[in-house]
Structures are given as C-alpha cells and as structure tokens.
Design a protein around this motif. Structure first.
Motif, short mmCIF file in Angstrom:
data_model
loop_
_atom_site.label_atom_id
_atom_site.label_comp_id
_atom_site.label_asym_id
_atom_site.label_seq_id
_atom_site.Cartn_x
_atom_site.Cartn_y
_atom_site.Cartn_z
N THR A 1 -30.61 -10.47 29.98
CA THR A 1 -29.39 -9.70 29.79
C THR A 1 -29.68 -8.26 29.41
O THR A 1 -28.83 -7.58 28.88
N ALA A 2 -30.88 -7.77 29.66
CA ALA A 2 -31.19 -6.37 29.41
C ALA A 2 -30.89 -5.57 30.67
O ALA A 2 -31.09 -6.04 31.78
N GLN A 3 -30.37 -4.37 30.47
CA GLN A 3 -30.05 -3.49 31.58
C GLN A 3 -30.94 -2.26 31.50
O GLN A 3 -31.51 -1.95 30.46
N ALA A 4 -31.04 -1.54 32.60
CA ALA A 4 -31.87 -0.34 32.64
C ALA A 4 -31.22 0.81 31.88
O ALA A 4 -31.91 1.65 31.32
N ASP A 5 -29.90 0.84 31.85
CA ASP A 5 -29.19 1.96 31.24
C ASP A 5 -28.43 1.54 29.99
O ASP A 5 -27.89 0.43 29.92
N THR B 1 -29.59 -2.54 6.32
CA THR B 1 -30.49 -3.62 6.76
C THR B 1 -29.93 -4.30 8.01
O THR B 1 -30.64 -4.49 9.00
N ALA B 2 -28.65 -4.67 7.95
CA ALA B 2 -28.03 -5.35 9.09
C ALA B 2 -28.01 -4.47 10.33
O ALA B 2 -28.33 -4.93 11.43
N TRP B 3 -27.63 -3.21 10.18
CA TRP B 3 -27.53 -2.32 11.33
C TRP B 3 -28.91 -2.03 11.91
O TRP B 3 -29.15 -2.20 13.11
N GLU B 4 -29.83 -1.58 11.06
CA GLU B 4 -31.12 -1.12 11.56
C GLU B 4 -32.02 -2.25 12.05
O GLU B 4 -32.79 -2.06 12.98
N LYS B 5 -31.92 -3.42 11.45
CA LYS B 5 -32.86 -4.48 11.79
C LYS B 5 -32.27 -5.56 12.70
O LYS B 5 -33.03 -6.37 13.24
N LEU B 6 -30.95 -5.57 12.90
CA LEU B 6 -30.35 -6.61 13.73
C LEU B 6 -29.33 -6.07 14.72
O LEU B 6 -29.48 -6.24 15.93
N ILE B 7 -28.28 -5.46 14.24
CA ILE B 7 -27.13 -5.15 15.08
C ILE B 7 -27.41 -4.06 16.10
O ILE B 7 -27.07 -4.20 17.28
N ARG B 8 -28.03 -2.95 15.68
CA ARG B 8 -28.25 -1.83 16.59
C ARG B 8 -28.95 -2.28 17.88
O ARG B 8 -28.51 -1.96 18.99
N ASP C 1 -27.44 -2.72 22.04
CA ASP C 1 -28.06 -1.80 23.00
C ASP C 1 -28.43 -2.58 24.26
O ASP C 1 -29.28 -3.48 24.22
N ALA C 2 -27.79 -2.25 25.35
CA ALA C 2 -27.99 -2.98 26.61
C ALA C 2 -29.41 -2.90 27.14
O ALA C 2 -29.79 -3.67 28.02
N THR C 3 -30.22 -1.98 26.61
CA THR C 3 -31.59 -1.85 27.11
C THR C 3 -32.59 -2.67 26.30
O THR C 3 -33.77 -2.71 26.67
N THR C 4 -32.16 -3.32 25.23
CA THR C 4 -33.08 -4.13 24.42
C THR C 4 -33.57 -5.33 25.23
O THR C 4 -32.77 -6.06 25.79
N ARG C 5 -34.88 -5.51 25.25
CA ARG C 5 -35.48 -6.61 25.98
C ARG C 5 -36.06 -7.62 25.00
O ARG C 5 -36.46 -7.25 23.93
N PRO C 6 -36.08 -8.90 25.33
CA PRO C 6 -35.76 -9.45 26.64
C PRO C 6 -34.26 -9.65 26.86
O PRO C 6 -33.82 -9.81 27.99
N CYS C 7 -33.46 -9.68 25.80
CA CYS C 7 -32.02 -9.84 26.00
C CYS C 7 -31.28 -9.25 24.81
O CYS C 7 -31.87 -8.92 23.79
N ASN C 8 -29.97 -9.10 24.98
CA ASN C 8 -29.15 -8.48 23.96
C ASN C 8 -27.70 -8.92 24.12
O ASN C 8 -27.32 -9.45 25.17
N LEU C 9 -26.91 -8.70 23.09
CA LEU C 9 -25.50 -9.08 23.15
C LEU C 9 -24.70 -8.20 24.09
O LEU C 9 -23.81 -8.68 24.79
N ALA C 10 -25.03 -6.91 24.14
CA ALA C 10 -24.29 -6.00 25.01
C ALA C 10 -24.37 -6.44 26.47
O ALA C 10 -23.39 -6.35 27.21
N GLY C 11 -25.51 -6.95 26.87
CA GLY C 11 -25.68 -7.42 28.23
C GLY C 11 -24.86 -8.65 28.57
O GLY C 11 -24.63 -8.96 29.74
N LEU C 12 -24.43 -9.36 27.54
CA LEU C 12 -23.60 -10.55 27.77
C LEU C 12 -22.13 -10.22 28.03
O LEU C 12 -21.40 -11.07 28.54
N LEU C 13 -21.70 -9.02 27.68
CA LEU C 13 -20.28 -8.68 27.79
C LEU C 13 -19.65 -9.03 29.14
O LEU C 13 -18.57 -9.62 29.17
#
Length: 173
Positions: free
Chosen positions: A2-6, A144-151, A155-167
């Motif tokens: 679910t990671a995107q290039a952009d 802690t939550a923002w910097e280590k988990l949520i951010r 972010d759709a570019t986070t690999r191997p997957c991310n929540l944004a890519g699931l939208l």
C-alpha cells in the motif's frame, strides 16, 4: 503493498479534550496541528471540548460523517480519572479497532515514562472510512505518537505499507 510513489496530502481534524485547556494554552492540540501541516497534510478543523463523552462523540461523529475528512486526532481524556471519557465516547463509533496502535504507543512510552504508561488508554481505529487516533493529553505523549507512529502511517510513501495507501480500498465490501 500500500505504499505509493508520491506523497498524498490528507485532510485531518484535531480535537483537544480538556476541562482546562483554552486556545491560548492548548499545547498538545497546537503541536498536532503544526506537525500535520509540516508533514504536508491539511488541518481541516481544530476544536477544544470539555471532557464529556457526548460532546466528544458529537464532534467526532460530525467529522467522520464528512467524506472529505481522512483522519481525526484526539488528544486528552484517555487516562483513568473520573472525568476521562474519550475511549467511552469514541469506541462506539468505531467500525474497526487498531489494537497495534495502543500496544505500540505504550511500548514506546515505556522508554519515556516507565510503568506509568500502563495508565494510558490510547487507542486508534477506523470509523466511516476515517482514521481516528486517541492520544493522551500531554504534549510529550502527542509527540511520541506523531513522530514514532502516526506521521509515517499517514504518509503514502512509507514502505512496505501505510494507512494512507489503504484509503482507496476502505469502501470495499
């Protein structure tokens, strides 16, 4: 995958739950609003409500009903005092819980505050295709939550997957 290039900017709302915070001293809400903007997302709305489960639920229900809101960050009301009612307010709205968020948050917090982390009822989930994160009211906990988990997960570019890519897939039935 679910990671995107952009990178994809999301529309997010911030709710501070507190009987004492005001727009002049809402350091946790201000931190989250500033941080999501710095990460490239858009702050859709920021509000402060008293620690009352029905007020909290009403605001979050309004935001999750808006198809243009991708996520809600709630800070405060996750402790054990008699007034702390964020979990009781938000959990009935969730379609799916995200147990890993609370587990990871408490694990990371342990390094910062030791066994006091077990008093945190931080949690996250999905409600009407909107991600909802409920955090403690301290600015350091929000950091802690923002910097280590949520951010990274928003972010759709986070690999191997991310929540944004699931939208795009959240409405699959």
């Amino acid at each position: 995958m679910t990671a995107q290039a952009d990178f994809v900017a999301l529309d997010l709302c911030v709710l501070t739950v507190s009987d004492t915070r005001t727009p002049d001293n809402d350091s946790s809400g201000d931190y989250l609003a500033l941080s999501l903007g710095q990460a490239g997302h858009r702050l859709r709305e920021k509000r402060i409500v008293h620690d009352d489960r029905y007020l909290i639920r009403a605001v979050v229900a309004q935001w999750i009903a808006d198809a243009d809101v991708h996520g809600v960050l709630v800070t405060g009301g996750t402790g054990f005092t008699g007034r702390d009612s964020t979990p009781e307010a938000i959990r009935p709205l969730l379609d799916k819980e995200m147990p890993g968020f609370g587990e990871m948050f408490r694990m990371l917090s342990y390094d910062e505050i030791g066994t006091s982390t077990m008093q945190s009822r931080a949690f996250a989930g999905l409600s009407n295709d909107t991600f909802v994160f409920c955090l403690p009211g301290s600015t350091s906990a929000c950091r802690t939550a923002w910097e280590k988990l949520i951010r990274a997960q928003l972010d759709a570019t986070t690999r191997p997957c991310n929540l944004a890519g699931l939208l795009p897939r959240l409405r699959e039935r």
